[in-house]
Design a protein around this motif. Structure first.
Motif, PDB file in Angstrom:
ATOM      1  N   ALA A 145       0.845  -1.206   0.000  1.00 46.84           N
ATOM      2  CA  ALA A 145       0.000   0.000   0.000  1.00 46.84           C
ATOM      3  C   ALA A 145       0.877   1.252   0.000  1.00 46.84           C
ATOM      4  O   ALA A 145       0.539   2.246  -0.652  1.00 46.84           O
ATOM      5  N   GLY A 146       1.998   1.190   0.702  1.00 45.12           N
ATOM      6  CA  GLY A 146       2.928   2.335   0.749  1.00 45.12           C
ATOM      7  C   GLY A 146       3.495   2.649  -0.621  1.00 45.12           C
ATOM      8  O   GLY A 146       3.601   3.821  -1.005  1.00 45.12           O
TER       9      GLY A 146
ATOM     10  N   LYS B   6       2.062   1.900  -3.446  1.00 41.27           N
ATOM     11  CA  LYS B   6       0.953   2.450  -4.248  1.00 41.27           C
ATOM     12  C   LYS B   6       0.755   3.930  -3.933  1.00 41.27           C
ATOM     13  O   LYS B   6       0.485   4.733  -4.816  1.00 41.27           O
ATOM     14  N   LEU B   7       0.909   4.258  -2.643  1.00 42.09           N
ATOM     15  CA  LEU B   7       0.770   5.662  -2.233  1.00 42.09           C
ATOM     16  C   LEU B   7       1.868   6.512  -2.883  1.00 42.09           C
ATOM     17  O   LEU B   7       1.615   7.624  -3.349  1.00 42.09           O
TER      18      LEU B   7
ATOM     19  N   SER C  63       3.182   5.962  -5.646  1.00 44.33           N
ATOM     20  CA  SER C  63       2.896   6.129  -7.073  1.00 44.33           C
ATOM     21  C   SER C  63       1.935   7.286  -7.334  1.00 44.33           C
ATOM     22  O   SER C  63       1.785   7.728  -8.470  1.00 44.33           O
ATOM     23  N   LEU C  64       1.287   7.768  -6.268  1.00 39.98           N
ATOM     24  CA  LEU C  64       0.390   8.926  -6.421  1.00 39.98           C
ATOM     25  C   LEU C  64       1.155  10.258  -6.474  1.00 39.98           C
ATOM     26  O   LEU C  64       0.612  11.271  -6.880  1.00 39.98           O
TER      27      LEU C  64
ATOM     28  N   PRO D 149       3.076  13.202  -7.748  1.00 35.11           N
ATOM     29  CA  PRO D 149       3.239  13.708  -9.117  1.00 35.11           C
ATOM     30  C   PRO D 149       4.682  13.546  -9.602  1.00 35.11           C
ATOM     31  O   PRO D 149       5.619  13.606  -8.804  1.00 35.11           O
TER      32      PRO D 149
ATOM     33  N   THR E 261      -4.297  18.815  -8.239  1.00 35.02           N
ATOM     34  CA  THR E 261      -3.021  18.103  -8.441  1.00 35.02           C
ATOM     35  C   THR E 261      -3.121  16.966  -9.467  1.00 35.02           C
ATOM     36  O   THR E 261      -2.162  16.216  -9.643  1.00 35.02           O
TER      37      THR E 261
ATOM     38  N   ILE F  47      -4.781  14.166  -9.447  1.00 33.05           N
ATOM     39  CA  ILE F  47      -4.722  12.822  -8.859  1.00 33.05           C
ATOM     40  C   ILE F  47      -6.138  12.258  -8.864  1.00 33.05           C
ATOM     41  O   ILE F  47      -7.097  12.968  -8.534  1.00 33.05           O
TER      42      ILE F  47
ATOM     43  N   ARG G   6      -8.914   6.582  -6.641  1.00 32.23           N
ATOM     44  CA  ARG G   6      -7.731   5.722  -6.489  1.00 32.23           C
ATOM     45  C   ARG G   6      -7.026   6.058  -5.168  1.00 32.23           C
ATOM     46  O   ARG G   6      -6.617   5.164  -4.425  1.00 32.23           O
TER      47      ARG G   6
ATOM     48  N   ILE H  14      -6.359   3.688  -1.926  1.00 29.63           N
ATOM     49  CA  ILE H  14      -5.030   3.430  -1.346  1.00 29.63           C
ATOM     50  C   ILE H  14      -5.028   3.752   0.147  1.00 29.63           C
ATOM     51  O   ILE H  14      -4.467   2.996   0.945  1.00 29.63           O
ATOM     52  N   PHE H  15      -5.673   4.840   0.544  1.00 35.39           N
ATOM     53  CA  PHE H  15      -5.762   5.169   1.980  1.00 35.39           C
ATOM     54  C   PHE H  15      -6.473   4.050   2.747  1.00 35.39           C
ATOM     55  O   PHE H  15      -6.058   3.660   3.836  1.00 35.39           O
TER      56      PHE H  15
ATOM     57  N   GLU I 246      -6.609   0.956   1.833  1.00 31.43           N
ATOM     58  CA  GLU I 246      -5.711  -0.201   1.836  1.00 31.43           C
ATOM     59  C   GLU I 246      -4.649  -0.067   2.930  1.00 31.43           C
ATOM     60  O   GLU I 246      -4.312  -1.051   3.596  1.00 31.43           O
ATOM     61  N   ILE I 247      -4.148   1.159   3.123  1.00 25.99           N
ATOM     62  CA  ILE I 247      -3.129   1.386   4.160  1.00 25.99           C
ATOM     63  C   ILE I 247      -3.723   1.110   5.538  1.00 25.99           C
ATOM     64  O   ILE I 247      -3.123   0.406   6.359  1.00 25.99           O
TER      65      ILE I 247
ATOM     66  N   ALA J 188      -4.232  -2.545   5.974  1.00 22.30           N
ATOM     67  CA  ALA J 188      -2.978  -3.293   6.106  1.00 22.30           C
ATOM     68  C   ALA J 188      -2.388  -3.182   7.512  1.00 22.30           C
ATOM     69  O   ALA J 188      -1.498  -3.945   7.870  1.00 22.30           O
TER      70      ALA J 188
END
Lengths: 137, 92
Positions: free
Chosen positions: A74-75, A77-78, A80-81, A83, B55, B57, B61, B65-66, B68-69, B72
């Motif tokens: 997950a880290g 993936k984060l 990869s966000l 920019p 930004t 983003i 997505r 991800i948040f 998922e963190i 986890a």
């Protein structure tokens, strides 16, 4: 009960290992058991640090951390966000610090490959007073 | 789906060096914390979407991800022992 479990429990009963060490060994056996034919993926990253600070008037310090691999995924993936311009800035700053890491190359698919290989990895740093151990389980 | 569920409980064990054989066991219900956070998250959501828009983003997505963190964190375990004092935290 299989042979490995029996041995661990015998070691615990005779006091050769502590309850925590036995727990860790049992969880390692659990990971290995389903993987009789194929290798199981590691589920956790374990970091163990033992530092003796008796020179500074303190007792020994022990740190034991178990991080789920899912958190590392997950880290990444984060990350990869972030920019792309910001990643280039980060790469430049890391390079200034002497770290040749290209953050643009750290991708979730690369991490899977890394995790598959990290199963065999054990890092042991051992000097007179401090001990660090990093492994997957 | 169980792999993506939030940790609901934090087990905290504290042992003082004067009382080696007596440990304080605290069970902290994290689901209460998540419930308390929910209204704050809902209030901040429009600002979050606006920030993502600025930004470039993908907000869905990012939210995934948040989530998922946080999910986890289940199974996380840390333990610190110093001068005979001992603290152990397990997230379940």
């Amino acid at each position: 009960m299989n042979e490995n479990r029996r041995q661990i429990l015998e070691m615990l009963s005779t006091g050769k290992v502590t309850a925590e060490e036995a727990e860790r060994l049992l969880s390692a056996v659990e990971v290995e058991e389903p993987a009789s034919g194929t290798r199981a993926k590691p589920k956790y990253l374990r970091v163990m640090v033992e530092a003796d600070a008796s020179d500074h008037g303190h007792g020994a310090t022990k740190v034991n951390i178990r991080v789920p691999m899912q958190l590392l995924r997950a880290g990444v993936k984060l990350a990869s966000l972030i920019p792309i311009q910001a990643r280039h800035h980060l790469n430049d700053e890391l390079r200034k610090q002497g770290l040749e890491i290209d953050l643009t190359q750290i991708k979730p698919e690369n991490l899977e490959e890394l995790i598959e290989h990290v199963n065999d990895l054990t890092v042991d740093v051992d000097d007179a007073k401090n001990k660090v151990r990093i492994f997957c389980e | 789906m169980s792999a993506f569920s939030l940790p609901l409980l934090a087990k905290i064990e504290i042992r003082h060096h004067h009382h080696r054989h007596r440990a304080w066991n605290l069970w902290f219900p994290l689901f209460v914390l998540w419930l308390l956070c929910l209204p704050i998250v809902l209030v901040l959501l429009p600002i979050f979407f606006l920030g993502c828009l600025v930004t470039w983003i993908d907000p869905f997505r990012a939210l995934g991800i948040f989530w998922e963190i946080l999910s986890a964190l289940k199974g996380m375990h840390f333990e610190i022992e110093h001068s005979g004092n001992h603290v152990r935290v397990r997230l379940q």
